[in-house]
Design a protein around this motif. Sequence first.
Motif, mmCIF file in Angstrom:
data_model
loop_
_atom_site.group_PDB
_atom_site.id
_atom_site.type_symbol
_atom_site.label_atom_id
_atom_site.label_comp_id
_atom_site.label_asym_id
_atom_site.label_seq_id
_atom_site.Cartn_x
_atom_site.Cartn_y
_atom_site.Cartn_z
ATOM 1 N N LEU A 211 -6.555 -2.956 -3.708
ATOM 2 C CA LEU A 211 -6.658 -1.680 -3.005
ATOM 3 C C LEU A 211 -5.593 -0.716 -3.508
ATOM 4 O O LEU A 211 -5.877 0.463 -3.760
ATOM 5 C CB LEU A 211 -6.525 -1.906 -1.496
ATOM 6 C CG LEU A 211 -6.743 -0.698 -0.592
ATOM 7 C CD1 LEU A 211 -8.128 -0.091 -0.812
ATOM 8 C CD2 LEU A 211 -6.564 -1.100 0.870
ATOM 9 N N SER A 212 -4.383 -1.196 -3.680
ATOM 10 C CA SER A 212 -3.298 -0.378 -4.224
ATOM 11 C C SER A 212 -3.639 0.124 -5.627
ATOM 12 O O SER A 212 -3.451 1.296 -5.951
ATOM 13 C CB SER A 212 -1.999 -1.181 -4.246
ATOM 14 O OG SER A 212 -0.981 -0.483 -4.925
ATOM 15 N N ILE B 231 -11.149 6.643 -3.890
ATOM 16 C CA ILE B 231 -11.228 6.586 -2.422
ATOM 17 C C ILE B 231 -12.528 7.131 -1.848
ATOM 18 O O ILE B 231 -13.027 6.619 -0.854
ATOM 19 C CB ILE B 231 -10.027 7.309 -1.769
ATOM 20 C CG1 ILE B 231 -10.012 7.032 -0.268
ATOM 21 C CG2 ILE B 231 -10.050 8.791 -2.064
ATOM 22 C CD1 ILE B 231 -8.760 7.423 0.433
ATOM 23 N N GLY C 150 -11.737 -1.490 -0.642
ATOM 24 C CA GLY C 150 -11.568 -0.046 -0.802
ATOM 25 C C GLY C 150 -12.862 0.738 -0.759
ATOM 26 O O GLY C 150 -12.863 1.944 -0.983
ATOM 27 N N LEU D 25 0.813 -1.218 0.000
ATOM 28 C CA LEU D 25 0.000 0.000 0.000
ATOM 29 C C LEU D 25 0.846 1.268 0.000
ATOM 30 O O LEU D 25 0.380 2.313 -0.456
ATOM 31 C CB LEU D 25 -0.951 0.001 1.201
ATOM 32 C CG LEU D 25 -1.978 -1.130 1.210
ATOM 33 C CD1 LEU D 25 -2.868 -1.026 2.438
ATOM 34 C CD2 LEU D 25 -2.815 -1.137 -0.056
ATOM 35 N N LEU E 54 -9.876 1.855 5.535
ATOM 36 C CA LEU E 54 -10.105 0.938 4.413
ATOM 37 C C LEU E 54 -9.065 -0.172 4.403
ATOM 38 O O LEU E 54 -9.388 -1.338 4.131
ATOM 39 C CB LEU E 54 -10.077 1.707 3.092
ATOM 40 C CG LEU E 54 -11.216 2.698 2.867
ATOM 41 C CD1 LEU E 54 -10.944 3.562 1.639
ATOM 42 C CD2 LEU E 54 -12.556 1.998 2.756
ATOM 43 N N ALA E 55 -7.814 0.171 4.711
ATOM 44 C CA ALA E 55 -6.752 -0.839 4.762
ATOM 45 C C ALA E 55 -7.025 -1.852 5.873
ATOM 46 O O ALA E 55 -6.851 -3.063 5.680
ATOM 47 C CB ALA E 55 -5.397 -0.167 4.966
ATOM 48 N N GLN F 262 -8.280 6.258 4.631
ATOM 49 C CA GLN F 262 -7.396 5.292 3.977
ATOM 50 C C GLN F 262 -6.943 4.202 4.945
ATOM 51 O O GLN F 262 -6.963 3.017 4.598
ATOM 52 C CB GLN F 262 -6.174 5.992 3.373
ATOM 53 C CG GLN F 262 -6.442 6.511 1.976
ATOM 54 C CD GLN F 262 -5.176 6.971 1.298
ATOM 55 O OE1 GLN F 262 -4.546 7.920 1.761
ATOM 56 N NE2 GLN F 262 -4.815 6.320 0.223
ATOM 57 N N TRP G 277 -6.262 2.899 -5.455
ATOM 58 C CA TRP G 277 -5.709 4.165 -4.985
ATOM 59 C C TRP G 277 -4.762 4.789 -5.999
ATOM 60 O O TRP G 277 -4.763 6.000 -6.190
ATOM 61 C CB TRP G 277 -4.992 3.972 -3.658
ATOM 62 C CG TRP G 277 -5.913 3.719 -2.499
ATOM 63 C CD1 TRP G 277 -7.273 3.850 -2.490
ATOM 64 C CD2 TRP G 277 -5.550 3.292 -1.189
ATOM 65 N NE1 TRP G 277 -7.785 3.522 -1.253
ATOM 66 C CE2 TRP G 277 -6.748 3.180 -0.428
ATOM 67 C CE3 TRP G 277 -4.342 2.986 -0.579
ATOM 68 C CZ2 TRP G 277 -6.755 2.787 0.905
ATOM 69 C CZ3 TRP G 277 -4.348 2.596 0.752
ATOM 70 C CH2 TRP G 277 -5.540 2.497 1.479
ATOM 71 N N ASN H 184 -9.040 8.597 9.800
ATOM 72 C CA ASN H 184 -8.323 8.487 8.535
ATOM 73 C C ASN H 184 -8.994 7.412 7.684
ATOM 74 O O ASN H 184 -8.947 6.225 8.024
ATOM 75 C CB ASN H 184 -6.855 8.141 8.792
ATOM 76 C CG ASN H 184 -6.024 8.169 7.541
ATOM 77 O OD1 ASN H 184 -6.373 7.558 6.536
ATOM 78 N ND2 ASN H 184 -4.918 8.883 7.590
#
Length: 199
Positions: A78-79, A95, A189, A24, A146-147, A143, A82, A141
């Motif tokens: 996910l990466s 996002i 995500g 990520l 989501l991670a 992000q 983003w 946060n």
Amino acid sequence: NKTTQLLSILCRIFIPLLVFSAILILDIPRQIGLSFRYGFTSVIIPITILLLFTFHLPEKKWGTISLCLTFILFAMPLSGLWMSGAGEKTIVAGIFPWSDANAYYNSARMMLEGELLSGIAARRPLFPGMLASILWMTGRNLQFSLAIMTMLAAISCYFMAREVQRIHGTLASILLFIILFIFYRRFIGTTMSENLGLP
């Protein structure tokens, strides 16, 4: 002896988390991540073969490698999302939540402010509650939240696959694992309730 066992357990946890985080954080080309999100033959077949190989090996020695593969499989979509800034049915610019996902996200934020749930979130209160808890832990946060949800789903699928393997064998466990990943990857995500439903 106990120190060695503790270090072994910590390594088995730390190394997969490090792999997940690295995917990520690093600037991986978006085409690779998006192939994990949307592709089949270029990704699913090689990952299936690797998982079959690692699941056949003793779990105490090779469990870390199969968990790392699981984290890679779940982190790459996910990466890709983003890095590409792709828009989908429930995401804007890779996002930002949209539609139902936005309703869940806003309800989770409202819960943190001490407000009541409304609309679609009031009919399914468990997920906004979980999302609010994760947002609170991450300092709101999105992000990081989501991670964490992606990681929880990955861990759930991994342990499910190991349990199915113990009862029904490796082939059945990998087949179920891959089917669940193919279903879930479109929700990676997003702030949709499937992030709670799958785990």
